[in-house]
Write an enzyme that holds these catalytic residues in place. Structure first.
Site, PDB file in Angstrom:
ATOM      1  N   GLN A   1     112.675 -33.434 -22.224  1.00  0.00           N
ATOM      2  CA  GLN A   1     111.309 -33.568 -22.443  1.00  0.00           C
ATOM      3  C   GLN A   1     110.640 -32.094 -23.227  1.00  0.00           C
ATOM      4  OE1 GLN A   1     109.833 -35.876 -20.535  1.00  0.00           O
ATOM      5  NE2 GLN A   1     108.161 -35.048 -20.641  1.00  0.00           N
TER       6      GLN A   1
ATOM      7  N   ASP B   1     112.967 -41.673 -27.534  1.00  0.00           N
ATOM      8  CA  ASP B   1     111.999 -41.207 -27.627  1.00  0.00           C
ATOM      9  C   ASP B   1     111.309 -41.319 -28.929  1.00  0.00           C
ATOM     10  OD1 ASP B   1     110.817 -39.661 -25.250  1.00  0.00           O
ATOM     11  OD2 ASP B   1     111.657 -37.950 -25.579  1.00  0.00           O
TER      12      ASP B   1
ATOM     13  N   LYS C   1     110.176 -41.134 -14.827  1.00  0.00           N
ATOM     14  CA  LYS C   1     111.327 -41.878 -15.643  1.00  0.00           C
ATOM     15  C   LYS C   1     112.620 -42.103 -15.325  1.00  0.00           C
ATOM     16  CE  LYS C   1     109.060 -39.713 -19.492  1.00  0.00           C
ATOM     17  NZ  LYS C   1     109.718 -38.100 -20.877  1.00  0.00           N
TER      18      LYS C   1
HETATM   19  N1  GUN Z   1     106.483 -34.537 -23.594  1.00  0.00           N
HETATM   20  C1  GUN Z   1     104.918 -35.029 -23.454  1.00  0.00           C
HETATM   21  N2  GUN Z   1     105.083 -36.108 -23.831  1.00  0.00           N
HETATM   22  C2  GUN Z   1     106.499 -36.622 -24.363  1.00  0.00           C
HETATM   23  C3  GUN Z   1     107.715 -37.746 -24.065  1.00  0.00           C
HETATM   24  O1  GUN Z   1     106.735 -39.174 -24.871  1.00  0.00           O
HETATM   25  N3  GUN Z   1     108.876 -37.301 -23.660  1.00  0.00           N
HETATM   26  C4  GUN Z   1     109.391 -36.026 -24.259  1.00  0.00           C
HETATM   27  N4  GUN Z   1     110.388 -36.315 -24.507  1.00  0.00           N
HETATM   28  N5  GUN Z   1     108.835 -34.885 -23.896  1.00  0.00           N
HETATM   29  C5  GUN Z   1     106.993 -35.236 -23.581  1.00  0.00           C
END
Ligand code: GUN
Length: 293
Positions: free
Chosen positions: A96, A119, A52
């Site tokens: 995350q 998100d 990211k």
């Molecule tokens: N863990 C797995 N996929 C995601 C996501 O799209 N966002 C976040 N914050 N954590 C994750």
């Protein structure tokens, strides 16, 4: 069979976003800024967060990574979220997941300001998706919708079967495929661990979206001729054929399923890169205050 090339499409979208950032700078606006928080050192989470951050650099976004220890007190994490919520330079915040078990995921998700929840996990954003109001949409299902759109795949009147009912993928995916619109207007079935004869349901799918986290679960016998198959799974398995000693497997047995499909996503290079550009798009929207003023 046509490969749904998420890597190629995401690269085109990143170019579009990068051009938009240049335009924003040119008109005196600040560049979009994404903050990511990670608690502990889960290997997969580290990889996702690194991807990211790299994607932010590629399109000219600012990014900030907040690292917290595995045993960080909940209060410290909440204070950090509050600080970012108040920071007017930061447009979007992601924490995350999964989090260490002593931290309440529900409280964390609710603590992030709705306007910065790129998100799309906050109950307000999830609720607004349900009733067709502007909102941040979870990145993986939104990335799949974008891929379907870019390949002009017809969804109207089709039977879409989704394997998996997670809050992040399965449930929002069902809403997006069933809603009025294009893509959309599909008849949707969600399958899960208690579904009886899941194989028979899968065989009815014109569009099969698999998000179970079970490596190579879907076999050729479960797929209708000319179906569209979208594979969200990524499981790391040991391999003596790669330099790294491991490889990634999807939830679909690609080699035997692909010849039956009209379209299929590869793993890796299908849904994964689309997820990241969806997050970038949400961050761009946050910076431009397109959804919440
Ligand atoms: N863990 C797995 N996929 C995601 C996501 O799209 N966002 C976040 N914050 N954590 C994750």
């Amino acid at each position: 069979m046509i490969l749904l090339d998420g890597k190629k499409v995401s690269s085109l979208i990143k170019d579009e976003i990068a051009r938009e950032v240049v335009k924003m700078k040119g008109s005196g606006l600040k560049v979009p800024h994404l903050a990511a928080m990670i608690a502990g050192s889960d290997g997969a989470s580290e990889t996702y967060v690194a991807h990211k951050g790299k994607a932010c650099d590629q399109v000219g976004f600012k990014s900030t990574l907040v690292r917290l220890e595995e045993d960080v007190p909940e209060k410290v994490l909440f204070d950090k979220i509050d600080e970012i919520n108040e920071n007017t330079d930061i447009d979007g915040l992601i924490v995350q997941l999964p989090l260490p078990s002593h931290i309440s995921e529900k409280k964390v998700v609710e603590r992030i300001r709705v306007e910065k929840d790129v998100d799309g996990f906050h109950p307000v954003n999830v609720g607004r998706l349900l009733i067709d109001q502007p909102c941040y949409i979870s990145a993986t299902p939104n990335g799949i919708i974008e891929l379907i759109k870019r390949y002009n795949i017809e969804t109207s009147g089709k039977h879409c079967v989704i394997l998996g009912r997670s809050n992040i993928v399965g449930k929002p995916m069902a809403m997006l495929m069933a809603r009025k619109g294009n893509p959309g207007n599909a008849t949707v079935t969600i399958c899960h661990s208690r579904t009886g004869d899941i194989e028979a349901v899968c065989r009815q799918a014109d569009i099969l979206i698999v998000a179970m986290g079970k490596a190579e679960f879907v076999t050729a016998g479960m797929v209708k001729e000319n179906a569209v198959v979208i594979d969200v799974g990524i499981t790391r398995v040991e391999s003596d054929k790669t330099k790294s000693g491991w490889k990634l497997l999807g939830d679909v047995k690609y080699d035997e399923v692909a010849p039956k499909c009209s379209y299929i996503t590869p793993v890796p290079g299908g849904v994964g890169p689309m997820t990241i550009v969806s997050l970038l798009n949400n961050t761009l929207k946050a910076a431009k205050k397109e959804i919440y003023r």
